[in-house]
Design an enzyme around this catalytic site. Sequence first.
Site, PDB file in Angstrom:
ATOM      1  N   LYS A  11      28.810  41.082   5.966  1.00  0.00           N
ATOM      2  CA  LYS A  11      27.240  41.622   5.032  1.00  0.00           C
ATOM      3  C   LYS A  11      27.824  40.458   3.751  1.00  0.00           C
ATOM      4  CE  LYS A  11      24.405  41.419   8.332  1.00  0.00           C
ATOM      5  NZ  LYS A  11      23.178  40.186   8.691  1.00  0.00           N
ATOM      6  N   PHE A  35      17.642  36.494   9.804  1.00  0.00           N
ATOM      7  CA  PHE A  35      17.982  37.357   9.811  1.00  0.00           C
ATOM      8  C   PHE A  35      18.833  37.394  11.433  1.00  0.00           C
ATOM      9  CE2 PHE A  35      13.480  38.836   9.622  1.00  0.00           C
ATOM     10  CZ  PHE A  35      13.276  39.652   9.213  1.00  0.00           C
ATOM     11  N   TYR A  47      32.408  44.306  10.412  1.00  0.00           N
ATOM     12  CA  TYR A  47      30.224  43.821  10.178  1.00  0.00           C
ATOM     13  C   TYR A  47      30.599  43.749   9.017  1.00  0.00           C
ATOM     14  CZ  TYR A  47      25.841  45.019  10.296  1.00  0.00           C
ATOM     15  OH  TYR A  47      24.354  44.992   9.654  1.00  0.00           O
ATOM     16  N   ARG A  50      21.470  60.447   8.411  1.00  0.00           N
ATOM     17  CA  ARG A  50      21.271  58.743   8.110  1.00  0.00           C
ATOM     18  C   ARG A  50      20.106  58.598   7.547  1.00  0.00           C
ATOM     19  NH1 ARG A  50      25.660  58.587   9.044  1.00  0.00           N
ATOM     20  NH2 ARG A  50      27.130  56.643  10.428  1.00  0.00           N
ATOM     21  N   ASN A  56      20.173  37.828  21.748  1.00  0.00           N
ATOM     22  CA  ASN A  56      20.445  39.390  21.749  1.00  0.00           C
ATOM     23  C   ASN A  56      19.059  39.206  22.019  1.00  0.00           C
ATOM     24  OD1 ASN A  56      21.170  41.464  21.797  1.00  0.00           O
ATOM     25  ND2 ASN A  56      21.060  42.276  20.069  1.00  0.00           N
TER      26      ASN A  56
END
Length: 344
Positions: free
Chosen positions: A156, A84, A152, A233, A37
């Site tokens: 984590k 990461f 997702y 956010r 990506n």
Amino acid sequence: MGRRVLITGGAGFIGSHTCLVLLEQGYELIVLDNFDNSSPEALHRVQELAGSKQLAVVKGDVRNPDDLDRAFQTVDQVDGVIHFAGLKAVGESVAEPLRYWDVNVNGSRVLAAAMERHDCRTIVFSSTSTAYGEPETFPLREDMATAPVHPYAQTKVAVEQLLTALCSSGPWRVATLRYFNPVGAHPSGRIGEDPLGIPNNLFPFITQVAAGRRERLNVFGQDYPTPDGTGIRDYLHVMDLADAHGVALEHLWEQEPPYPLTLNIGTGRGLSVLEVVKGFEASTGISIPYDVVERRAGDVPRLEACPQKAKEILGWSPRRGLAEMCRDGWTWQQANPMGYRGGT
Ligand code: NAD
Ligand code: UDP
């Protein structure tokens, strides 16, 4: 000689900015990335911005022990890892949970095993504010329960648990950083966020509308229980987030356990979608046409950090505001209308 740090996923959005900050602080870096990506061009530009500083690149997969061994063997001893590398699209994780568990969880397990093999037990891990699920009380503090609602976030939280278990098992030093919403770019406009295809995220979508690459922004829902009805956010400048990694590593090297250390990395000031649109218009002078459409599945009304613990423990606070996030994100978009794929 500077400390040596292995950065998985270092060619990505947050990774590339962090590499630059750490190179400027004198660290020697090894990046492991499979460029799934991202583009090697991001790292060329990091090198260029940093001058002649030390950056080795290993093309490889975090799930592959041989690739990891190659990366660790680039130097005599790796002093710490920033992890990461991973997949980050919520909708995709719902459609492809096995892939997400493989890359994010299995990848972290294989990495941790390689770290033990190479006698390195210091790691900063990229976690997420979505670990908190659909919270009802704000601001979010690290001692609140995690309640991930999609694969997702579940991956984590699973990695957070693995790292906690490692700290109980031996002399591991772990900082888990729960990022809120990083946006913007390095002020040079040479590195920035380069989403493939139609951006999922609000900020790159806005800059592409401003650039004329997309016609109008879709605002996902105006019926949330927030003052203007749009989602809130906690946006922070990616350079502030990059800085947090440097101070987190220093803390891990200097402070004795107990570990893990879990920290929110956000500003504590939530902004609605419409506030971001207005902020962008005010800093760039470009108007962003938008339509209000249905809510996006899986979105929560509000996520907002309590950033106090990071301030107390690391002395880290964000220094850049919305105007700089917009200005720098726009500089990057204008200079690179097709991202890294447009060449230099
Ligand atoms: P990104 O996709 O730009 O960067 C991730 C990097 O990891 C890319 O360069 C990609 O090529 C690489 N990668 C993916 N799978 C790999 C594998 N199997 N082996 C080696 N490299 C691999 O994403 P980002 O925005 O820079 O995010 C970095 C990390 O921070 C991710 O773990 C993400 O989940 C987390 N995070 C991001 C955000 C955000 O809003 N951007 C928020 C919270 C957490
Ligand atoms: N959003 C929007 N239009 C878009 C993309 C996002 O209205 O094209 C909204 C989204 O519903 C959320 C906020 O912007 O309220 C931030 O979304 P983003 O995808 O950037 O971050 P995340 O969902 O990961 O917090």
